[in-house]
Design an enzyme around this catalytic site. Structure first.
Site, PDB file in Angstrom:
ATOM      1  N   SER A 156       0.803  -1.231   0.000  1.00  0.00           N
ATOM      2  CA  SER A 156       0.000   0.000   0.000  1.00  0.00           C
ATOM      3  C   SER A 156       0.834   1.279   0.000  1.00  0.00           C
ATOM      4  O   SER A 156       0.333   2.341  -0.332  1.00  0.00           O
ATOM      5  CB  SER A 156      -0.940   0.018   1.207  1.00  0.00           C
ATOM      6  OG  SER A 156      -0.192  -0.063   2.411  1.00  0.00           O
ATOM      7  N   HIS A 205      -0.923   4.765   7.343  1.00  0.00           N
ATOM      8  CA  HIS A 205      -0.265   5.413   6.201  1.00  0.00           C
ATOM      9  C   HIS A 205      -0.002   6.892   6.425  1.00  0.00           C
ATOM     10  O   HIS A 205      -0.695   7.544   7.204  1.00  0.00           O
ATOM     11  CB  HIS A 205      -1.124   5.221   4.943  1.00  0.00           C
ATOM     12  CG  HIS A 205      -1.400   3.774   4.649  1.00  0.00           C
ATOM     13  ND1 HIS A 205      -2.572   3.159   5.023  1.00  0.00           N
ATOM     14  CD2 HIS A 205      -0.635   2.826   4.058  1.00  0.00           C
ATOM     15  CE1 HIS A 205      -2.531   1.881   4.669  1.00  0.00           C
ATOM     16  NE2 HIS A 205      -1.364   1.649   4.083  1.00  0.00           N
ATOM     17  N   ASP A 209      -3.899   7.961   7.759  1.00  0.00           N
ATOM     18  CA  ASP A 209      -4.797   7.025   8.447  1.00  0.00           C
ATOM     19  C   ASP A 209      -4.001   6.196   9.454  1.00  0.00           C
ATOM     20  O   ASP A 209      -2.851   6.519   9.757  1.00  0.00           O
ATOM     21  CB  ASP A 209      -5.616   6.192   7.446  1.00  0.00           C
ATOM     22  CG  ASP A 209      -4.797   5.146   6.699  1.00  0.00           C
ATOM     23  OD1 ASP A 209      -3.625   4.898   7.068  1.00  0.00           O
ATOM     24  OD2 ASP A 209      -5.334   4.554   5.734  1.00  0.00           O
TER      25      ASP A 209
END
Ligand SMILES: *[C@@H]1O[C@H](CO)[C@@H](O)[C@H](O)[C@H]1NC(C)=O
Ligand SMILES: *[C@@H]1O[C@H](CO)[C@@H](O)[C@H](O)[C@H]1NC(C)=O
Ligand SMILES: *[C@@H]1O[C@H](CO)[C@@H](O)[C@H](O)[C@H]1NC(C)=O
Length: 369
Positions: free
Chosen positions: A39, A323, A320
């Site tokens: 990610s 991240h 978040d």
């Protein structure tokens, strides 16, 4: 300022090379960017696989700062490879799984949120590294069809390959393997992937090391504050061994070059002194819920509907629970693009992009230090 003038300079050189371009209109010094991993780098591949929202970011408020719509990137805006592509004068590199006809000559991204180097990590919900390599081989074949064998090989040899992998293996480790054994498995699979890319012509590799994993908001919330030392220890062990793994490959593989980016240090410096780097808040995620924003509920689609969203993501280091914000990614991209060996070594990414020596036809030239 420095970046925009570099960009203009790149555009300018691009124009010159186009004038002398080959029949395929590929400028002689065209450098593509291929992206693998998780990610940290995924531009939206997981939008197109059968998975769960935990591994997706294709809903608001993801993407709100830059794209103005949720692209599938796990941040408020652009990710590190988006900035690297921009600095290199390339367009934004698209997700491989995005439907439609792709032109692969600028590169493509295979990265998949949640993916690890081990097949078991989030198995069934992500595109693991082995499968990403399989897709890369398909792209190689399609480039050979489009450009012919020689030009395809040239493109793949000049290209830069960025890979972010390991985080999801360490975050989900539940085997009884020792720290040493487990990092060996992760680095072993990473080595296999690097060798597969090398076999197809790849020579220039850019890799971030592990961030202090136990310090992300999710881990802080789980531990009630201090973070998870065990998972950070795995990250440290990985980071201690990664340079040796890469140097071994460099000895083994003629012309293999790498750029190792110290993301651990980058994150630690900003966690200990956020205001020095322009962040008002490096303890709590901009988007999420619960203590530290550590409940991974950003967007309200992961089983928890409520979530808090900060007014200005650029004030926050974390976007978040896992991240970073676009601003943090930009800072890291700038450092690894043109930084010195305290943050990126032995070459920065700009040097890898500008390195014209890498050529399968002149293997004796490329092994110079
Ligand atoms: C990587 O590790 C797994 C074990 O987790 C294994 O099954 C897989 O085949 C390995 N190899 C590659 C290239 O990913
Ligand atoms: C962790 O445990 C789950 C459930 O038993 C299993 O499916 C998964 O493969 C394990 N992960 C690793 C990395 O071994
Ligand atoms: C960070 O933001 C959270 C949520 O808005 C707040 O509770 C916390 O006090 C802030 N921390 C700092 C250091 O400003």
């Amino acid at each position: 300022m420095a970046i925009s003038s570099a960009y203009i300079c790149l555009l300018f050189s691009f124009t010159i090379f186009v004038t002398f371009g080959s029949c395929h209109n590929l400028p002689e010094n065209h450098v593509a960017l291929f992206i693998f991993g998780d990610s940290l780098f995924d531009p939206g591949n997981n939008n197109y696989i059968n998975t769960i929202t935990e591994f997706q970011a294709n809903f608001i408020p993801y993407g709100e700062t830059f794209f103005k719509y949720p692209t599938g990137r796990f941040s408020d805006g652009r990710l590190i490879p988006d900035f690297i592509a921009q600095f290199a004068g390339l367009p934004i590199i698209p997700a491989y799984l995005k439907p439609g006809k792709h032109k692969f000559t600028d590169g493509v991204s295979f990265a998949s949120g949640g993916a690890g180097a081990l097949v078991e990590s989030h198995q069934g919900f992500v595109v693991d590294l082995e499968t990403q390599i399989k897709y890369f081989k398909r792209v190689e074949k399609s480039l050979r069809q489009e450009l012919g064998d020689a030009d395809a090989k040239k493109l793949l040899t000049r290209a830069v390959y960025m890979i972010s992998v390991g985080v999801n293996d360490y975050l989900t480790k539940n085997s009884s393997a020792s720290q040493e054994e487990f990092t060996s498995m992760v680095l072993g699979n990473l080595t296999v992937a690097l060798k597969e890319i090398y076999k197809k012509g790849g020579r220039k590799f850019g890799l971030p090391n592990m961030i202090p994993l136990g310090c992300v908001p999710y881990m802080k919330a789980q531990s009630g504050g201090p973070g998870n030392d065990e998972v950070t220890a795995l990250a440290k062990s990985h980071n201690a061994r990664l340079p040796k793994t890469l140097d071994k490959l460099k000895k083994e593989l003629q012309g293999f070059k790498y750029s190792l980016c110290n993301m651990y240090q980058f994150v630690n410096e900003r966690l200990s002194n956020p205001s020095k780097y322009g962040f008002k808040n490096a303890t709590t995620a901009c988007c999420g819920s619960g203590p530290y924003g550590g409940v991974n509920s950003c967007g309200g689609k992961r089983g928890v509907r409520e979530y808090d969203l900060c007014d200005n993501p650029a004030d926050f280091f974390f976007f978040d629970s896992y991240h970073l914000s676009e601003k943090a990614y930009l800072q890291f991209a700038e450092l690894i693009w043109s930084g010195t060996d305290d943050i990126v070594r032995p070459y920065n990414l700009k040097t890898l992009f500008e390195d014209k020596a890498s050529s399968i036809h002149h293997p004796n030239v490329v092994n110079q230090p």
